[in-house]
Design a protein around this motif. Structure first.
Motif, PDB file in Angstrom:
ATOM      1  N   ILE A 124       0.846  -1.323   0.034  1.00  0.00           N
ATOM      2  CA  ILE A 124       0.222   0.060  -0.036  1.00  0.00           C
ATOM      3  C   ILE A 124       0.826   1.247  -0.193  1.00  0.00           C
ATOM      4  O   ILE A 124       0.373   2.476  -0.015  1.00  0.00           O
ATOM      5  N   GLY A 125       1.949   0.969   0.178  1.00  0.00           N
ATOM      6  CA  GLY A 125       3.114   2.402   0.191  1.00  0.00           C
ATOM      7  C   GLY A 125       4.435   2.042   0.687  1.00  0.00           C
ATOM      8  O   GLY A 125       4.870   0.706   0.613  1.00  0.00           O
ATOM      9  N   THR A 126       5.330   2.868   0.533  1.00  0.00           N
ATOM     10  CA  THR A 126       6.664   2.878   0.693  1.00  0.00           C
ATOM     11  C   THR A 126       7.317   3.712   1.710  1.00  0.00           C
ATOM     12  O   THR A 126       6.696   4.833   1.405  1.00  0.00           O
ATOM     13  N   LEU A 127       8.295   3.598   2.384  1.00  0.00           N
ATOM     14  CA  LEU A 127       9.141   4.649   3.115  1.00  0.00           C
ATOM     15  C   LEU A 127      10.374   4.533   2.326  1.00  0.00           C
ATOM     16  O   LEU A 127      11.185   3.543   2.293  1.00  0.00           O
ATOM     17  N   ASN A 128      10.625   6.051   1.872  1.00  0.00           N
ATOM     18  CA  ASN A 128      11.796   6.056   1.203  1.00  0.00           C
ATOM     19  C   ASN A 128      12.927   7.098   1.839  1.00  0.00           C
ATOM     20  O   ASN A 128      12.482   8.159   2.134  1.00  0.00           O
ATOM     21  N   LEU A 129      14.136   6.701   1.543  1.00  0.00           N
ATOM     22  CA  LEU A 129      15.158   7.415   2.197  1.00  0.00           C
ATOM     23  C   LEU A 129      16.342   7.692   1.275  1.00  0.00           C
ATOM     24  O   LEU A 129      16.641   6.824   0.501  1.00  0.00           O
ATOM     25  N   ALA A 130      16.908   8.816   1.474  1.00  0.00           N
ATOM     26  CA  ALA A 130      17.941   9.273   0.311  1.00  0.00           C
ATOM     27  C   ALA A 130      18.920   9.772   1.142  1.00  0.00           C
ATOM     28  O   ALA A 130      18.678  11.027   1.821  1.00  0.00           O
ATOM     29  N   ARG A 131      20.260   9.824   0.893  1.00  0.00           N
ATOM     30  CA  ARG A 131      21.436  10.311   1.565  1.00  0.00           C
ATOM     31  C   ARG A 131      22.245  11.142   0.288  1.00  0.00           C
ATOM     32  O   ARG A 131      22.285  10.650  -0.742  1.00  0.00           O
ATOM     33  N   ALA A 132      22.719  12.273   0.750  1.00  0.00           N
ATOM     34  CA  ALA A 132      23.426  13.020  -0.327  1.00  0.00           C
ATOM     35  C   ALA A 132      25.008  12.444  -0.598  1.00  0.00           C
ATOM     36  O   ALA A 132      25.444  11.839   0.226  1.00  0.00           O
ATOM     37  N   GLN A 133      25.346  13.157  -1.642  1.00  0.00           N
ATOM     38  CA  GLN A 133      26.720  12.816  -2.164  1.00  0.00           C
ATOM     39  C   GLN A 133      27.598  13.295  -1.074  1.00  0.00           C
ATOM     40  O   GLN A 133      27.353  14.375  -0.241  1.00  0.00           O
ATOM     41  N   GLY A 134      28.644  12.416  -0.639  1.00  0.00           N
ATOM     42  CA  GLY A 134      29.404  12.624   0.277  1.00  0.00           C
ATOM     43  C   GLY A 134      29.063  12.027   1.782  1.00  0.00           C
ATOM     44  O   GLY A 134      30.075  11.684   2.634  1.00  0.00           O
ATOM     45  N   LYS A 135      28.078  11.479   1.792  1.00  0.00           N
ATOM     46  CA  LYS A 135      27.451  10.780   3.035  1.00  0.00           C
ATOM     47  C   LYS A 135      27.654   9.263   2.732  1.00  0.00           C
ATOM     48  O   LYS A 135      27.890   8.786   1.548  1.00  0.00           O
ATOM     49  N   SER A 136      27.947   8.476   3.917  1.00  0.00           N
ATOM     50  CA  SER A 136      28.047   7.039   3.697  1.00  0.00           C
ATOM     51  C   SER A 136      27.027   6.268   3.232  1.00  0.00           C
ATOM     52  O   SER A 136      25.666   6.711   3.414  1.00  0.00           O
ATOM     53  N   ALA A 137      27.189   5.146   2.718  1.00  0.00           N
ATOM     54  CA  ALA A 137      26.203   4.429   1.967  1.00  0.00           C
ATOM     55  C   ALA A 137      25.467   3.904   3.142  1.00  0.00           C
ATOM     56  O   ALA A 137      25.689   3.475   4.196  1.00  0.00           O
ATOM     57  N   PHE A 138      24.009   3.291   2.969  1.00  0.00           N
ATOM     58  CA  PHE A 138      23.391   2.533   3.725  1.00  0.00           C
ATOM     59  C   PHE A 138      23.881   1.212   4.087  1.00  0.00           C
ATOM     60  O   PHE A 138      24.494   0.647   3.108  1.00  0.00           O
ATOM     61  N   ASN A 139      23.960   0.507   5.342  1.00  0.00           N
ATOM     62  CA  ASN A 139      24.491  -0.665   5.860  1.00  0.00           C
ATOM     63  C   ASN A 139      23.531  -1.430   6.292  1.00  0.00           C
ATOM     64  O   ASN A 139      22.386  -1.339   6.315  1.00  0.00           O
ATOM     65  N   ALA A 140      24.075  -2.757   6.545  1.00  0.00           N
ATOM     66  CA  ALA A 140      23.059  -3.736   7.385  1.00  0.00           C
ATOM     67  C   ALA A 140      22.334  -3.295   8.510  1.00  0.00           C
ATOM     68  O   ALA A 140      21.213  -3.606   8.597  1.00  0.00           O
ATOM     69  N   ASN A 141      22.921  -2.379   9.216  1.00  0.00           N
ATOM     70  CA  ASN A 141      22.345  -1.964  10.469  1.00  0.00           C
ATOM     71  C   ASN A 141      20.953  -1.021  10.035  1.00  0.00           C
ATOM     72  O   ASN A 141      20.080  -1.012  10.574  1.00  0.00           O
ATOM     73  N   ASP A 142      21.394  -0.252   8.966  1.00  0.00           N
ATOM     74  CA  ASP A 142      20.100   0.749   8.538  1.00  0.00           C
ATOM     75  C   ASP A 142      18.948   0.012   7.875  1.00  0.00           C
ATOM     76  O   ASP A 142      17.925   0.293   7.993  1.00  0.00           O
ATOM     77  N   LEU A 143      19.399  -1.059   7.108  1.00  0.00           N
ATOM     78  CA  LEU A 143      18.388  -2.008   6.631  1.00  0.00           C
ATOM     79  C   LEU A 143      17.742  -2.793   7.629  1.00  0.00           C
ATOM     80  O   LEU A 143      16.376  -2.920   7.327  1.00  0.00           O
ATOM     81  N   ALA A 144      18.208  -3.273   8.725  1.00  0.00           N
ATOM     82  CA  ALA A 144      17.494  -3.857   9.780  1.00  0.00           C
ATOM     83  C   ALA A 144      16.586  -2.979  10.439  1.00  0.00           C
ATOM     84  O   ALA A 144      15.266  -3.248  10.878  1.00  0.00           O
ATOM     85  N   ASP A 145      17.164  -1.627  10.622  1.00  0.00           N
ATOM     86  CA  ASP A 145      16.055  -0.591  11.384  1.00  0.00           C
ATOM     87  C   ASP A 145      15.021  -0.360  10.410  1.00  0.00           C
ATOM     88  O   ASP A 145      13.874  -0.242  10.939  1.00  0.00           O
ATOM     89  N   LEU A 146      15.303  -0.199   9.239  1.00  0.00           N
ATOM     90  CA  LEU A 146      14.152   0.048   8.391  1.00  0.00           C
ATOM     91  C   LEU A 146      12.978  -1.168   8.298  1.00  0.00           C
ATOM     92  O   LEU A 146      11.826  -0.776   8.207  1.00  0.00           O
ATOM     93  N   SER A 147      13.677  -2.184   8.339  1.00  0.00           N
ATOM     94  CA  SER A 147      12.696  -3.436   8.284  1.00  0.00           C
ATOM     95  C   SER A 147      11.787  -3.615   9.467  1.00  0.00           C
ATOM     96  O   SER A 147      10.606  -3.604   9.363  1.00  0.00           O
ATOM     97  N   ALA A 148      12.486  -3.171  10.770  1.00  0.00           N
ATOM     98  CA  ALA A 148      11.796  -3.067  11.842  1.00  0.00           C
ATOM     99  C   ALA A 148      10.685  -2.003  11.876  1.00  0.00           C
ATOM    100  O   ALA A 148       9.507  -1.993  12.266  1.00  0.00           O
ATOM    101  N   LEU A 149      11.040  -0.694  11.515  1.00  0.00           N
ATOM    102  CA  LEU A 149      10.133   0.177  11.258  1.00  0.00           C
ATOM    103  C   LEU A 149       8.876   0.112  10.454  1.00  0.00           C
ATOM    104  O   LEU A 149       7.824   0.383  10.541  1.00  0.00           O
ATOM    105  N   CYS A 150       9.141  -0.392   9.269  1.00  0.00           N
ATOM    106  CA  CYS A 150       8.028  -0.698   8.249  1.00  0.00           C
ATOM    107  C   CYS A 150       7.170  -1.829   8.858  1.00  0.00           C
ATOM    108  O   CYS A 150       5.969  -1.652   8.344  1.00  0.00           O
TER     109      CYS A 150
END
Length: 232
Positions: A124-150
């Motif tokens: 029914i929808g998505t939660l979408n996040l973007a980081r600007a150039q110069g920021k670190s890429a998303f990692n496994a911890n970010d993915l786990a947190d997003l999974s729990a949040l969703c």
């Protein structure tokens, strides 16, 4: 041992999802839920662009002004992965490093991550996040947190939509989609089409067309008649 712990502790980032989860749990309606997420998720994930996209019954997209444009949602491997698997993803688990730029060259979308909001087995929808150039890429911890949040978001949307149905005449409300029921509730509060569109992040014409469909489904010809028919 104490000295060792003190030495390594500063290098371990500590994040706690409890604040976000509590904000989701305490939201009384979809608007409060959206506001809570938009207020807190940017700082938590250290992102420069973020947004909740909710698909209505005609597949229109509700876009927040801090959200990610369609170029980052359509026709790319990250979006396709989320739609097909109903699982969160970021570009580095799907594409070779650096290849995301062929899908979106914006500097404020250098790294993207997306997670699904699901209800009754459908997206029914998505939660979408973007980081600007110069920021670190998303990692496994970010993915786990997003999974729990969703997961919490999906459960909360299901609860809110169930509550919507119990506050209306189920004989007639069952003919309407969750988005149409939300529009009907705002009509009952006396809001104009323009005000409804502003609250739901859709155009005034989309509200007008939705009301036409709703009138037809309910066999009515006026807003007041529709509201009366949906009363429990």
């Amino acid at each position: 041992m104490a000295n060792f712990l003190q030495a390594v502790e500063p290098s371990i980032p500590q994040r706690n999802l409890s604040g976000l989860i509590q904000a989701i749990a305490s939201s009384k309606n979809e608007l409060e839920l959206h506001a809570a997420i938009m207020e807190m998720v940017g700082e938590y994930f250290d992102v420069q662009r973020w947004g909740i996209y909710l698909l209505d019954e005609t597949s229109h997209v509700k876009v927040d002004d801090r959200g990610i444009p369609d170029v980052c949602l359509k026709d790319n491997p990250v979006g396709r992965y989320v739609v097909e698997r109903h699982a969160p993803a970021h570009e580095e688990i799907i594409l070779p490093a650096g290849n995301w730029q062929q899908f979106c060259s914006r500097e404020d979308h250098a790294h993207v991550m997306s997670g699904p909001i699901v209800h009754s087995g459908r997206l029914i929808g998505t939660l979408n996040l973007a980081r600007a150039q110069g920021k670190s890429a998303f990692n496994a911890n970010d993915l786990a947190d997003l999974s729990a949040l969703c997961l919490h978001l999906s459960a909360k949307f299901a609860t809110l939509q169930t509550n919507q149905k119990t506050t209306t005449n189920t004989e007639f409300s069952s003919r309407l989609t969750p988005r149409e029921l939300e529009i009907a509730q705002l009509v009952a509060q006396g809001l104009t089409n323009a005000e409804i569109g502003e609250k739901l992040w859709i155009t005034q014409n989309s509200v007008k067309q939705a009301l036409k469909r709703m009138f037809k489904k309910l066999g009515v010809s006026a807003r007041a008649e529709m509201v009366a028919k949906l009363q429990p």
